[in-house]
Design an enzyme around this catalytic site. Sequence first.
Site, PDB file in Angstrom:
ATOM      1  N   ARG A  39      33.472 -80.736 -11.628  1.00  0.00           N
ATOM      2  CA  ARG A  39      33.334 -79.395 -11.037  1.00  0.00           C
ATOM      3  C   ARG A  39      33.439 -79.413  -9.518  1.00  0.00           C
ATOM      4  O   ARG A  39      33.917 -78.453  -8.921  1.00  0.00           O
ATOM      5  CB  ARG A  39      32.001 -78.777 -11.458  1.00  0.00           C
ATOM      6  CG  ARG A  39      32.051 -78.328 -12.888  1.00  0.00           C
ATOM      7  CD  ARG A  39      30.743 -77.749 -13.324  1.00  0.00           C
ATOM      8  NE  ARG A  39      30.896 -77.108 -14.619  1.00  0.00           N
ATOM      9  CZ  ARG A  39      29.903 -76.802 -15.420  1.00  0.00           C
ATOM     10  NH1 ARG A  39      28.653 -77.068 -15.064  1.00  0.00           N
ATOM     11  NH2 ARG A  39      30.127 -76.221 -16.570  1.00  0.00           N
ATOM     12  N   LYS A 201      27.173 -72.860 -33.436  1.00  0.00           N
ATOM     13  CA  LYS A 201      26.729 -71.515 -33.829  1.00  0.00           C
ATOM     14  C   LYS A 201      27.830 -70.475 -33.926  1.00  0.00           C
ATOM     15  O   LYS A 201      28.613 -70.292 -33.005  1.00  0.00           O
ATOM     16  CB  LYS A 201      25.676 -71.018 -32.819  1.00  0.00           C
ATOM     17  CG  LYS A 201      24.301 -71.617 -33.073  1.00  0.00           C
ATOM     18  CD  LYS A 201      23.293 -71.081 -32.085  1.00  0.00           C
ATOM     19  CE  LYS A 201      22.676 -69.783 -32.569  1.00  0.00           C
ATOM     20  NZ  LYS A 201      21.688 -69.290 -31.588  1.00  0.00           N
ATOM     21  N   GLY A 357      32.423 -75.881 -22.520  1.00  0.00           N
ATOM     22  CA  GLY A 357      31.717 -77.081 -22.132  1.00  0.00           C
ATOM     23  C   GLY A 357      31.902 -78.255 -23.075  1.00  0.00           C
ATOM     24  O   GLY A 357      32.367 -79.319 -22.669  1.00  0.00           O
ATOM     25  N   GLY A 380      31.259 -70.023 -21.476  1.00  0.00           N
ATOM     26  CA  GLY A 380      31.013 -68.606 -21.746  1.00  0.00           C
ATOM     27  C   GLY A 380      31.998 -67.701 -21.025  1.00  0.00           C
ATOM     28  O   GLY A 380      32.462 -66.704 -21.585  1.00  0.00           O
TER      29      GLY A 380
HETATM   30  P1  AMP Z   1      28.495 -75.096 -29.334  1.00  0.00           P
HETATM   31  O1  AMP Z   1      27.658 -75.107 -28.098  1.00  0.00           O
HETATM   32  O2  AMP Z   1      28.178 -73.992 -30.290  1.00  0.00           O
HETATM   33  O3  AMP Z   1      29.984 -75.219 -29.037  1.00  0.00           O
HETATM   34  O4  AMP Z   1      28.093 -76.407 -30.138  1.00  0.00           O
HETATM   35  C1  AMP Z   1      28.302 -77.687 -29.663  1.00  0.00           C
HETATM   36  C2  AMP Z   1      27.385 -78.626 -30.354  1.00  0.00           C
HETATM   37  O5  AMP Z   1      27.560 -78.494 -31.747  1.00  0.00           O
HETATM   38  C3  AMP Z   1      27.587 -80.079 -30.032  1.00  0.00           C
HETATM   39  O6  AMP Z   1      26.477 -80.560 -29.338  1.00  0.00           O
HETATM   40  C4  AMP Z   1      27.711 -80.742 -31.393  1.00  0.00           C
HETATM   41  O7  AMP Z   1      26.944 -81.926 -31.511  1.00  0.00           O
HETATM   42  C5  AMP Z   1      27.153 -79.699 -32.327  1.00  0.00           C
HETATM   43  N1  AMP Z   1      27.679 -79.818 -33.699  1.00  0.00           N
HETATM   44  C6  AMP Z   1      28.963 -79.820 -34.083  1.00  0.00           C
HETATM   45  N2  AMP Z   1      29.043 -79.999 -35.413  1.00  0.00           N
HETATM   46  C7  AMP Z   1      27.784 -80.124 -35.875  1.00  0.00           C
HETATM   47  C8  AMP Z   1      27.229 -80.330 -37.171  1.00  0.00           C
HETATM   48  N3  AMP Z   1      28.005 -80.474 -38.242  1.00  0.00           N
HETATM   49  N4  AMP Z   1      25.888 -80.394 -37.258  1.00  0.00           N
HETATM   50  C9  AMP Z   1      25.102 -80.264 -36.180  1.00  0.00           C
HETATM   51  N5  AMP Z   1      25.582 -80.058 -34.934  1.00  0.00           N
HETATM   52  C10 AMP Z   1      26.909 -79.996 -34.791  1.00  0.00           C
END
Ligand code: AMP
Length: 399
Positions: A39, A201, A357, A380
């Site tokens: 960054r 999520k 990120g 975001g």
């Molecule tokens: P996000 O911030 O929603 O893009 O999520 C990113 C995070 O999702 C990362 O830290 C990953 O470790 C986690 N992640 C991806 N797949 C899985 C999974 N199958 N189970 C738990 N965490 C996950």
Amino acid sequence: MSLNVKNVDSLNFAGKKALIRVDFNVPLDEHFQVTDDTRIQAAVPTIQKILKDGGSAILMSHLGRPKGGPEDRYSLKHIVSAVEAALGQKISFASDCIGEEASQKAAQLGAGEVLLLENLRFYKEEENGDAAFAAKLAKLGDVYVNDAFGTAHRAHASTAVIAANFSQKVAGYLMESELTNADKVLGNPERPYTAIMGGAKIADKILIIERLLEKVDNLIIGGGMSYTFAKAQGGSIGTSLLEADKLDFVLELMEKAKAKGVNLILPVDTVIADDFSNTANQSVVNKGEIPDNWMGLDIGPKTRELFGKVILESKTILWNGPMGVFEMESFNKGTKAIAEYVAEATRHGAFSLIGGGDSAAAVNKFGYTDQVSYVSTGGGALLEHMEGKVLPGVAALAQ
Ligand code: AMP
């Protein structure tokens, strides 16, 4: 840029003090050393253009999430040497972003010199978008430059509110290239256009997924969010991530995709583990066949191949979110494979935009940064821009 926003090239900064909002929210280790200066490096071209013109640069940023008052661990003093290394020159530091010391140091700044202000978020007024606080910051410079794309979706004092105090306000190079690259995907993308969504999520990504359905030919869904789809289709997902309140949404989404002729592609197999740990026992099962007390932590080998085939046939690719828990070596194969396929598709002429990120971190970690078309610094902010929202940090620069 869609709005009438000018960039730093529209001005000659000779004799001017540029107040630049940068995103120096960098990771620090336990010794307060910067562990990834991406960054900081990203802001260097803008700063150097201003210094080369004969201007001076006053840099302001946030770091971490302080609770509205000074906290040593979030002090920007920790990054002074990293900024000096990136710029190749000494800089000065003000231990408060407003007040006497900052005013004096800003006033004394000569051509070609740089001042870094203390963390903006040591004042709760920053995130509250307080106009009086913004006016105090504004007094420090003659021209306002916003190069902090990562916070452009926030209407904070230094990212948006402050702009009203300046007749000259422009976007930095980073801000401009982020918007230009996002617009390549938003405008008239070459087809087939494939979006790859992953991460933990669905709730965070509902709007972007809905918007993408209007645009894409293929929508690939992997990562933690795919288990809610598997569950909605009647599968067993053990203790995998589940957003129970999104089961109806995903069924509707699948219907919508069908109605619009969008190819919605879900995992067909999954790597499962008996614990959320790198050293857990693991196995591979078909989707929806996860035993009780096991959880899915990555896409399986058949899925890697299935997703890869679609990616390699694509001409435009947007990727946001990892395919599994890529931070753990045992569960990084899916994310790594996707990075490889995206790089290969790019070599064959596709335009690939990596947003957010975690996907950016994964691409960096696996060494593919230079093999994709553009890695966004904004998580975001990029998603909100792709959703079609006008970012407050960009709107504030409109002439
Ligand atoms: P996000 O911030 O929603 O893009 O999520 C990113 C995070 O999702 C990362 O830290 C990953 O470790 C986690 N992640 C991806 N797949 C899985 C999974 N199958 N189970 C738990 N965490 C996950």
